[in-house]
Design a protein around this motif. Structure first.
Motif, PDB file in Angstrom:
ATOM      1  N   ALA A 129       1.665   7.260  11.826  1.00 50.49           N
ATOM      2  CA  ALA A 129       1.711   7.390  10.372  1.00 50.49           C
ATOM      3  C   ALA A 129       3.135   7.640   9.898  1.00 50.49           C
ATOM      4  CB  ALA A 129       0.802   8.538   9.921  1.00 50.49           C
ATOM      5  N   TYR A 130       3.847   8.528  10.590  1.00 47.78           N
ATOM      6  CA  TYR A 130       5.235   8.828  10.237  1.00 47.78           C
ATOM      7  C   TYR A 130       6.111   7.588  10.372  1.00 47.78           C
ATOM      8  CZ  TYR A 130       9.949  10.815  10.859  1.00 47.78           C
ATOM      9  OH  TYR A 130      11.292  11.080  10.779  1.00 47.78           O
ATOM     10  N   GLU A 131       5.971   6.851  11.449  1.00 47.43           N
ATOM     11  CA  GLU A 131       6.788   5.654  11.674  1.00 47.43           C
ATOM     12  C   GLU A 131       6.510   4.591  10.612  1.00 47.43           C
ATOM     13  OE1 GLU A 131       9.475   3.004  12.846  1.00 47.43           O
ATOM     14  OE2 GLU A 131       9.343   5.111  13.461  1.00 47.43           O
ATOM     15  N   VAL A 132       5.241   4.380  10.289  1.00 45.88           N
ATOM     16  CA  VAL A 132       4.883   3.367   9.293  1.00 45.88           C
ATOM     17  C   VAL A 132       5.389   3.771   7.913  1.00 45.88           C
ATOM     18  CG1 VAL A 132       2.937   2.278   8.092  1.00 45.88           C
ATOM     19  CG2 VAL A 132       2.903   2.499  10.581  1.00 45.88           C
ATOM     20  N   PHE A 133       5.282   5.053   7.590  1.00 47.50           N
ATOM     21  CA  PHE A 133       5.757   5.501   6.278  1.00 47.50           C
ATOM     22  C   PHE A 133       7.275   5.338   6.185  1.00 47.50           C
ATOM     23  CE2 PHE A 133       6.646   8.173   2.662  1.00 47.50           C
ATOM     24  CZ  PHE A 133       5.528   7.993   1.860  1.00 47.50           C
ATOM     25  N   ARG A 134       7.973   5.621   7.264  1.00 47.77           N
ATOM     26  CA  ARG A 134       9.430   5.435   7.270  1.00 47.77           C
ATOM     27  C   ARG A 134       9.781   3.953   7.036  1.00 47.77           C
ATOM     28  NH1 ARG A 134      14.192   7.740   8.617  1.00 47.77           N
ATOM     29  NH2 ARG A 134      13.289   9.744   9.206  1.00 47.77           N
ATOM     30  N   GLN A 135       9.031   3.063   7.659  1.00 50.08           N
ATOM     31  CA  GLN A 135       9.255   1.633   7.433  1.00 50.08           C
ATOM     32  C   GLN A 135       9.028   1.274   5.964  1.00 50.08           C
ATOM     33  OE1 GLN A 135       6.599  -0.397  10.105  1.00 50.08           O
ATOM     34  NE2 GLN A 135       7.579   0.429  11.950  1.00 50.08           N
ATOM     35  N   ALA A 136       8.026   1.905   5.361  1.00 53.49           N
ATOM     36  CA  ALA A 136       7.753   1.642   3.942  1.00 53.49           C
ATOM     37  C   ALA A 136       8.916   2.105   3.067  1.00 53.49           C
ATOM     38  CB  ALA A 136       6.463   2.351   3.527  1.00 53.49           C
ATOM     39  N   VAL A 137       9.420   3.297   3.325  1.00 54.14           N
ATOM     40  CA  VAL A 137      10.516   3.843   2.519  1.00 54.14           C
ATOM     41  C   VAL A 137      11.762   2.963   2.648  1.00 54.14           C
ATOM     42  CG1 VAL A 137      12.104   5.805   2.296  1.00 54.14           C
ATOM     43  CG2 VAL A 137       9.638   6.199   2.526  1.00 54.14           C
ATOM     44  N   GLU A 138      11.982   2.420   3.818  1.00 48.78           N
ATOM     45  CA  GLU A 138      13.137   1.532   4.018  1.00 48.78           C
ATOM     46  C   GLU A 138      13.048   0.278   3.155  1.00 48.78           C
ATOM     47  OE1 GLU A 138      13.019   0.837   8.189  1.00 48.78           O
ATOM     48  OE2 GLU A 138      13.992   2.760   8.716  1.00 48.78           O
ATOM     49  N   ARG A 139      11.855  -0.073   2.710  1.00 54.20           N
ATOM     50  CA  ARG A 139      11.665  -1.267   1.885  1.00 54.20           C
ATOM     51  C   ARG A 139      11.697  -0.961   0.387  1.00 54.20           C
ATOM     52  NH1 ARG A 139       9.690  -2.241   6.739  1.00 54.20           N
ATOM     53  NH2 ARG A 139       9.430  -4.387   7.465  1.00 54.20           N
ATOM     54  N   LEU A 140      11.803   0.300   0.023  1.00 55.01           N
ATOM     55  CA  LEU A 140      11.828   0.668  -1.385  1.00 55.01           C
ATOM     56  C   LEU A 140      13.183   0.361  -2.011  1.00 55.01           C
ATOM     57  CD1 LEU A 140      10.021   4.132  -1.290  1.00 55.01           C
ATOM     58  CD2 LEU A 140       9.152   2.050  -2.367  1.00 55.01           C
ATOM     59  N   VAL A 141      13.147  -0.123  -3.241  1.00 54.79           N
ATOM     60  CA  VAL A 141      14.389  -0.316  -3.991  1.00 54.79           C
ATOM     61  C   VAL A 141      14.915   1.039  -4.459  1.00 54.79           C
ATOM     62  CG1 VAL A 141      15.408  -1.369  -6.056  1.00 54.79           C
ATOM     63  CG2 VAL A 141      13.676  -2.612  -4.732  1.00 54.79           C
ATOM     64  N   GLN A 142      14.019   1.912  -4.897  1.00 56.16           N
ATOM     65  CA  GLN A 142      14.391   3.236  -5.380  1.00 56.16           C
ATOM     66  C   GLN A 142      13.518   4.287  -4.700  1.00 56.16           C
ATOM     67  OE1 GLN A 142      16.866   4.323  -7.622  1.00 56.16           O
ATOM     68  NE2 GLN A 142      16.204   6.320  -6.875  1.00 56.16           N
ATOM     69  N   VAL A 143      14.145   5.146  -3.926  1.00 56.28           N
ATOM     70  CA  VAL A 143      13.419   6.247  -3.271  1.00 56.28           C
ATOM     71  C   VAL A 143      13.299   7.405  -4.255  1.00 56.28           C
ATOM     72  CG1 VAL A 143      13.437   7.890  -1.365  1.00 56.28           C
ATOM     73  CG2 VAL A 143      14.241   5.550  -1.002  1.00 56.28           C
TER      74      VAL A 143
END
Length: 308
Positions: free
Chosen positions: A136-150
């Motif tokens: 879950a942590y790894e997948v969420f990190r991948q998601a955040v890396e794809r965000l334009v604005q964190v």
């Protein structure tokens, strides 16, 4: 060719609308109005699957997950583009406390739209609900890396997943990364401080609070926090200096501000930390109509006169 481009544009627009964050429905009236509007359109176009998906999204955002699943089933019967429904179906199943079924849908959504962050975020939430913390942590990190604005909420959620997967140090690392990216936000700083205190890294916490003191417009609470941390670090003389500053600065405030509950509590904490008796609270009376002769020149810390 033009028709193909128009169809592609419509599909992309729909996908982006379905994978965006939840619509903020601050009142039941807003939800009711949206539902009436969509239902009216559906009466004119009963075979339009996009309308069913749009209504399903509104229902999911309103946590009406069962109704959303019904509309998604109708949409998929009309055009068989299940990939466009997978994210909404996964979200609905998560709301219905069915994380295993949700995970299957959300993984299909990720495969369909690998460049988008939102499907991965919900996949991570499904994995967390199933107790698969590391993934879950790894997948969420991948998601955040794809965000334009964190946003700060993303950092908080990723830090919570990091703690579940790897412990407090991993959570602290995530928070520090967020602070580096977003700046010294008080909420993120406070969360990082809690972990540093948990790990007994008091000197590091003192440095963090000192940095906040140079940036904040409300220094008194942070000054008191630094005094407490200095005490925990065994740096008692420095702590006493900070507490003395707290007392001096609170007493220098206008009476109305000094008499607020927050400032009175802060002053009491400082006095107790310095081994002194708490000062009487200032009397902050509401304005009353009275002749000038009836106004006394009592001290700000004088108790009110006894009733006759």
């Amino acid at each position: 060719m033009l028709k193909w481009k128009t169809t592609l544009y419509a599909a992309v627009t729909l996908v982006l609308s379905l994978t965006a964050g939840p619509v903020r429905l601050h009142a039941h009236g807003a939800y009711h109005d949206l539902m009436l509007s969509l239902t009216a359109e559906m009466e004119k176009r009963p075979d339009d699957p996009d309308l069913y998906r749009r209504r399903a999204r509104v229902q999911v955002d309103h946590e009406d997950w069962q109704a959303a699943l019904v509309d998604l089933e109708k949409a998929d019967r009309l055009d068989q583009k299940a990939v466009e429904s997978d994210l909404l179906r996964g979200r609905a199943l998560l709301l219905g406390h069915q994380p295993q079924a949700a995970l299957q849908c959300l993984r299909q959504a990720v495969q369909g739209f690998p460049e988008l962050a939102t499907p991965r975020m919900y996949e991570a939430r499904a994995l967390a609900a199933l107790g698969q913390s590391a993934e879950a942590y790894e997948v969420f990190r991948q998601a955040v890396e794809r965000l334009v604005q964190v946003e700060p909420d993303h950092v908080f959620e990723m830090a919570a997943l990091a703690r579940q997967a790897e412990g407090p140090q991993a959570a602290l690392t995530v928070l520090n990364e967020g602070l580096d990216k977003l700046g010294s936000l008080p909420a993120l700083t406070d969360e990082a401080l809690k972990i540093e205190i948990e790990l007994k890294r008091y000197d590091a916490a003192v440095v963090r609070v000192t940095q906040m003191l140079t940036r904040t417009k409300t220094p008194l609470p942070w000054l008191a926090k630094r005094a407490e941390l200095l005490t925990l670090a065994g740096r008692v003389p420095e702590a006493e200096e900070d507490w003395q500053q707290v007392v001096s600065q609170v007493l220098a405030l206008p009476t109305l501000q000094r008499g607020s509950h927050a400032m009175c509590r802060l002053l009491e904490r400082a006095q107790v930390a310095l081994g002194k008796s708490p000062l009487p609270r200032p009397v902050v009376a509401a304005p009353v109509s009275a002749s000038p002769s009836s106004v006394t020149s009592s001290s700000a810390f004088s108790p009110p006169s006894s009733p006759q």
